[in-house]
Design a protein around this motif. Structure first.
Motif, PDB file in Angstrom:
ATOM      1  N   ALA A 138       0.859   4.195  14.775  1.00  0.00           N
ATOM      2  CA  ALA A 138       2.277   4.945  14.887  1.00  0.00           C
ATOM      3  C   ALA A 138       2.591   5.657  13.796  1.00  0.00           C
ATOM      4  O   ALA A 138       3.892   6.090  13.702  1.00  0.00           O
ATOM      5  CB  ALA A 138       3.238   3.520  15.199  1.00  0.00           C
ATOM      6  N   LYS A 139       1.902   5.906  12.916  1.00  0.00           N
ATOM      7  CA  LYS A 139       2.020   6.355  11.463  1.00  0.00           C
ATOM      8  C   LYS A 139       3.254   5.685  10.840  1.00  0.00           C
ATOM      9  O   LYS A 139       4.175   6.707  10.332  1.00  0.00           O
ATOM     10  CB  LYS A 139       2.262   7.967  11.635  1.00  0.00           C
ATOM     11  N   GLY A 140       3.458   4.583  10.931  1.00  0.00           N
ATOM     12  CA  GLY A 140       4.519   3.921  10.306  1.00  0.00           C
ATOM     13  C   GLY A 140       4.493   3.807   9.033  1.00  0.00           C
ATOM     14  O   GLY A 140       3.306   4.062   8.239  1.00  0.00           O
ATOM     15  N   SER A 141       5.617   3.480   8.221  1.00  0.00           N
ATOM     16  CA  SER A 141       5.547   3.597   6.689  1.00  0.00           C
ATOM     17  C   SER A 141       5.168   2.016   6.350  1.00  0.00           C
ATOM     18  O   SER A 141       5.768   1.285   6.715  1.00  0.00           O
ATOM     19  CB  SER A 141       6.930   3.766   6.406  1.00  0.00           C
ATOM     20  N   PHE A 142       3.938   2.027   5.603  1.00  0.00           N
ATOM     21  CA  PHE A 142       3.554   0.918   5.172  1.00  0.00           C
ATOM     22  C   PHE A 142       3.425   0.902   3.580  1.00  0.00           C
ATOM     23  O   PHE A 142       3.002   1.629   2.912  1.00  0.00           O
ATOM     24  CB  PHE A 142       2.129   0.603   5.546  1.00  0.00           C
ATOM     25  N   LEU A 143       4.136  -0.077   2.902  1.00  0.00           N
ATOM     26  CA  LEU A 143       4.092  -0.069   1.314  1.00  0.00           C
ATOM     27  C   LEU A 143       3.094  -1.446   0.963  1.00  0.00           C
ATOM     28  O   LEU A 143       3.133  -2.458   1.206  1.00  0.00           O
ATOM     29  CB  LEU A 143       5.409  -0.444   0.770  1.00  0.00           C
ATOM     30  N   SER A 144       2.150  -0.903   0.012  1.00  0.00           N
ATOM     31  CA  SER A 144       1.221  -1.642  -0.636  1.00  0.00           C
ATOM     32  C   SER A 144       1.674  -1.952  -2.215  1.00  0.00           C
ATOM     33  O   SER A 144       2.004  -0.987  -2.653  1.00  0.00           O
ATOM     34  CB  SER A 144      -0.164  -1.224  -0.546  1.00  0.00           C
ATOM     35  N   ARG A 145       1.042  -3.157  -2.488  1.00  0.00           N
ATOM     36  CA  ARG A 145       1.419  -3.306  -4.271  1.00  0.00           C
ATOM     37  C   ARG A 145       0.724  -2.445  -4.772  1.00  0.00           C
ATOM     38  O   ARG A 145       1.118  -1.979  -5.895  1.00  0.00           O
ATOM     39  CB  ARG A 145       1.129  -4.858  -4.273  1.00  0.00           C
ATOM     40  N   GLY A 146      -0.663  -2.239  -4.283  1.00  0.00           N
ATOM     41  CA  GLY A 146      -1.693  -1.449  -5.116  1.00  0.00           C
ATOM     42  C   GLY A 146      -1.724  -1.709  -6.445  1.00  0.00           C
ATOM     43  O   GLY A 146      -2.204  -0.987  -7.311  1.00  0.00           O
ATOM     44  N   ASP A 147      -1.933  -2.765  -6.688  1.00  0.00           N
ATOM     45  CA  ASP A 147      -1.834  -3.472  -8.020  1.00  0.00           C
ATOM     46  C   ASP A 147      -2.959  -4.399  -8.423  1.00  0.00           C
ATOM     47  O   ASP A 147      -3.195  -5.064  -9.282  1.00  0.00           O
ATOM     48  CB  ASP A 147      -0.670  -4.230  -8.531  1.00  0.00           C
ATOM     49  N   ASN A 148      -3.870  -4.379  -7.412  1.00  0.00           N
ATOM     50  CA  ASN A 148      -5.130  -5.550  -7.520  1.00  0.00           C
ATOM     51  C   ASN A 148      -4.573  -6.854  -7.629  1.00  0.00           C
ATOM     52  O   ASN A 148      -5.510  -7.745  -8.070  1.00  0.00           O
ATOM     53  CB  ASN A 148      -6.125  -5.192  -8.638  1.00  0.00           C
ATOM     54  N   SER A 149      -3.619  -7.296  -6.788  1.00  0.00           N
ATOM     55  CA  SER A 149      -3.176  -8.635  -7.075  1.00  0.00           C
ATOM     56  C   SER A 149      -3.865  -9.332  -5.733  1.00  0.00           C
ATOM     57  O   SER A 149      -4.578  -8.749  -5.001  1.00  0.00           O
ATOM     58  CB  SER A 149      -1.633  -8.619  -6.895  1.00  0.00           C
ATOM     59  N   GLY A 150      -3.601 -10.695  -5.601  1.00  0.00           N
ATOM     60  CA  GLY A 150      -4.185 -11.460  -4.450  1.00  0.00           C
ATOM     61  C   GLY A 150      -3.664 -11.023  -3.321  1.00  0.00           C
ATOM     62  O   GLY A 150      -4.475 -10.724  -2.386  1.00  0.00           O
ATOM     63  N   THR A 151      -2.458 -10.423  -3.148  1.00  0.00           N
ATOM     64  CA  THR A 151      -1.992 -10.078  -2.040  1.00  0.00           C
ATOM     65  C   THR A 151      -2.470  -8.773  -1.650  1.00  0.00           C
ATOM     66  O   THR A 151      -2.636  -8.462  -0.342  1.00  0.00           O
ATOM     67  CB  THR A 151      -0.377  -9.839  -2.291  1.00  0.00           C
ATOM     68  N   HIS A 152      -2.684  -7.831  -2.788  1.00  0.00           N
ATOM     69  CA  HIS A 152      -3.203  -6.432  -2.596  1.00  0.00           C
ATOM     70  C   HIS A 152      -4.674  -6.499  -2.025  1.00  0.00           C
ATOM     71  O   HIS A 152      -5.290  -5.854  -1.135  1.00  0.00           O
ATOM     72  CB  HIS A 152      -3.368  -5.702  -3.883  1.00  0.00           C
ATOM     73  N   MET A 153      -5.575  -7.503  -2.596  1.00  0.00           N
ATOM     74  CA  MET A 153      -6.868  -7.804  -2.135  1.00  0.00           C
ATOM     75  C   MET A 153      -7.083  -8.315  -0.687  1.00  0.00           C
ATOM     76  O   MET A 153      -7.534  -7.812   0.062  1.00  0.00           O
ATOM     77  CB  MET A 153      -7.719  -8.927  -2.893  1.00  0.00           C
ATOM     78  N   LYS A 154      -5.879  -9.084  -0.405  1.00  0.00           N
ATOM     79  CA  LYS A 154      -5.968  -9.699   1.287  1.00  0.00           C
ATOM     80  C   LYS A 154      -5.450  -8.522   1.993  1.00  0.00           C
ATOM     81  O   LYS A 154      -6.010  -7.960   2.964  1.00  0.00           O
ATOM     82  CB  LYS A 154      -4.875 -10.740   1.031  1.00  0.00           C
ATOM     83  N   GLU A 155      -4.699  -7.572   1.644  1.00  0.00           N
ATOM     84  CA  GLU A 155      -4.040  -6.475   2.275  1.00  0.00           C
ATOM     85  C   GLU A 155      -5.327  -5.433   2.659  1.00  0.00           C
ATOM     86  O   GLU A 155      -5.508  -5.127   3.681  1.00  0.00           O
ATOM     87  CB  GLU A 155      -3.084  -5.601   1.828  1.00  0.00           C
ATOM     88  N   ARG A 156      -6.202  -5.191   1.670  1.00  0.00           N
ATOM     89  CA  ARG A 156      -7.364  -4.340   1.553  1.00  0.00           C
ATOM     90  C   ARG A 156      -8.319  -4.982   2.652  1.00  0.00           C
ATOM     91  O   ARG A 156      -9.055  -4.183   3.267  1.00  0.00           O
ATOM     92  CB  ARG A 156      -8.007  -4.281   0.285  1.00  0.00           C
ATOM     93  N   ALA A 157      -8.550  -6.020   2.553  1.00  0.00           N
ATOM     94  CA  ALA A 157      -9.446  -6.717   3.429  1.00  0.00           C
ATOM     95  C   ALA A 157      -9.160  -6.481   4.943  1.00  0.00           C
ATOM     96  O   ALA A 157      -9.942  -6.552   5.862  1.00  0.00           O
ATOM     97  CB  ALA A 157      -9.656  -8.423   3.125  1.00  0.00           C
ATOM     98  N   ILE A 158      -7.760  -6.764   5.062  1.00  0.00           N
ATOM     99  CA  ILE A 158      -7.372  -6.662   6.595  1.00  0.00           C
ATOM    100  C   ILE A 158      -7.464  -5.237   7.123  1.00  0.00           C
ATOM    101  O   ILE A 158      -7.723  -5.037   8.105  1.00  0.00           O
ATOM    102  CB  ILE A 158      -5.695  -7.107   6.747  1.00  0.00           C
ATOM    103  N   TRP A 159      -7.060  -4.306   6.119  1.00  0.00           N
ATOM    104  CA  TRP A 159      -7.205  -2.783   6.590  1.00  0.00           C
ATOM    105  C   TRP A 159      -8.720  -2.589   6.858  1.00  0.00           C
ATOM    106  O   TRP A 159      -8.930  -1.939   7.858  1.00  0.00           O
ATOM    107  CB  TRP A 159      -6.599  -2.033   5.238  1.00  0.00           C
ATOM    108  N   GLU A 160      -9.712  -2.988   6.161  1.00  0.00           N
ATOM    109  CA  GLU A 160     -11.126  -2.561   6.209  1.00  0.00           C
ATOM    110  C   GLU A 160     -11.323  -3.350   7.701  1.00  0.00           C
ATOM    111  O   GLU A 160     -12.242  -2.593   8.473  1.00  0.00           O
ATOM    112  CB  GLU A 160     -11.762  -3.360   5.122  1.00  0.00           C
TER     113      GLU A 160
END
Length: 275
Positions: A138-160
Motif C-alpha cells: 500500500a506504500k504506507g508510511s512505516f517508521l523504524s527505530r533504525g537504531d539496532n535495538s531489540g525492536t529494530h532487530m525484530k522488525e528487520r527479521a519480519i521484513w526479511e
C-alpha cells in the motif's frame, strides 16, 4: 632522625593512597546497568531499583539505549551488567565469551500500531509477515527505530520474512528510541512496530493504536546477563550478581507482575515459572 623520616614518608604515602582507596570503595558501590529504552521509558526500573538500592546499599547507574549499543558497551567492558531483549544477539554475546549467567526474567510482546483508518488493511492480516507486506504494497508510511535495538532487530527479521526488506517508498528510519519513534509515527499517522509495554505507557497521548497483535513471532523476552570476569576483572561483578539475583527473586518477580500503567500490566514475570 632516620626513624622520624620513615614515619613521615609513611604518612605521606598514606595521604596519597587514601583518595584512591576512597574512590575504589565508592566505585565498588556503583553498578552500571546497560539496558533497553523500553525498561526505562515504561517506568519499570524506577519502580524496581529503589528497593534494590535500599536493601543492598548499591547505587545503580542506568544507561538506557538500544540492545545493540547496550551489548557493545558490555563488550567494551564499560558496564557491569546488561539487560536486553534480542535472543539471537544475546546468544552470540554469550557464545563469544563476553556474557555469562543469562537469565530470562520477564516478557511482553510486540504489536503493530497504525492509524485507526488503517489504509493498508493490516487488521485483516493472517500473520505479522502479511501485515508488513500489506503496508509495503500500500506504500504506507512505516517508521523504524533504525537504531539496532531489540525492536529494530525484530522488525528487520519480519521484513526479511515478508520478502520486502525495507525497499519501499514509505519506509523511514528515524534513529530514535521507542518513545520518540512512537511520537513521530503518531504525528505522521504511520505504522510502527513497538513493544507493548512502551505503547501502553504512551497510549494516552497517541492517536495511533494496535492494528495487529498476537502470535509467537511477536514474543518479546527480556534477559539479564553478567559480563565475563576473566575478560574484565575490573568490573563490579559482586554488585552485578546481586542485581541479577534481585531481578529473579520472588519479591521482584511479583513487583514486575504488579507494575501497572493506567490499570494495565506492562510486563509478565517469567523466571519462577521456568523453574
Amino acid at each position: 632522625m632516620l626513624f622520624s623520616r620513615r614515619i613521615a614518608l609513611a604518612a605521606i604515602a598514606l595521604v596519597i593512597a587514601l583518595p584512591f582507596s576512597l574512590a575504589q570503595a565508592q566505585e565498588s558501590k556503583v553498578i552500571r546497568l546497560a539496558t533497553t529504552t523500553s525498561t526505562e521509558n515504561t517506568g519499570l526500573l524506577k519502580h524496581l531499583l529503589p528497593k534494590f538500592e535500599q536493601q543492598s546499599g548499591y547505587e545503580v547507574q542506568v544507561i538506557a539505549t538500544g540492545t545493540g549499543k547496550a551489548l557493545n558497551l558490555a563488550r567494551a567492558g564499560d558496564v557491569d551488567i546488561v539487560m536486553t531483549h534480542a535472543p539471537a544477539a544475546e546468544a552470540k554475546f554469550v557464545s563469544e565469551g563476553y556474557g555469562r549467567l543469562p537469565r530470562q526474567f520477564m516478557e511482553n510482546d510486540f504489536v503493530v500500531l497504525g492509524p485507526k483508518r488503517d489504509p493498508a488493511n493490516v487488521v485483516g492480516a493472517e500473520n505479522v509477515q502479511q501485515a508488513f507486506s500489506r503496508i509495503a504494497e500500500a506504500k504506507g508510511s512505516f517508521l523504524s527505530r533504525g537504531d539496532n535495538s531489540g525492536t529494530h532487530m525484530k522488525e528487520r527479521a519480519i521484513w526479511e520474512a515478508s520478502g520486502f526488506g525495507k525497499g519501499f517508498d514509505g519506509y523511514l528510519e528515524v534513529g530514535q528510541g521507542m518513545g520518540k519513534t512512537l511520537q513521530m509515527a503518531n504525528e505522521l499517522e504511520g505504522y510502527v512496530l513497538a513493544d507493548r509495554g512502551t505503547y501502553l505507557a504512551y497510549k494516552g497521548n497517541l492517536k495511533i493504536g494496535i492494528v495487529f497483535e498476537g502470535g509467537p513471532q511477536l514474543a518479546n523476552p527480556y534477559q539479564v546477563m553478567l559480563i565475563s570476569e576473566s575478560k574484565y576483572p575490573h568490573l563490579n561483578h559482586a554488585g552485578a550478581k546481586a542485581l541479577s539475583d534481585f531481578f529473579v527473586s520472588a519479591t521482584t518477580q511479583a513487583m514486575i507482575n504488579e507494575f501497572l500503567v493506567n490499570g494495565e500490566q506492562l510486563f509478565k514475570a517469567t523466571y519462577l515459572a521456568q523453574r
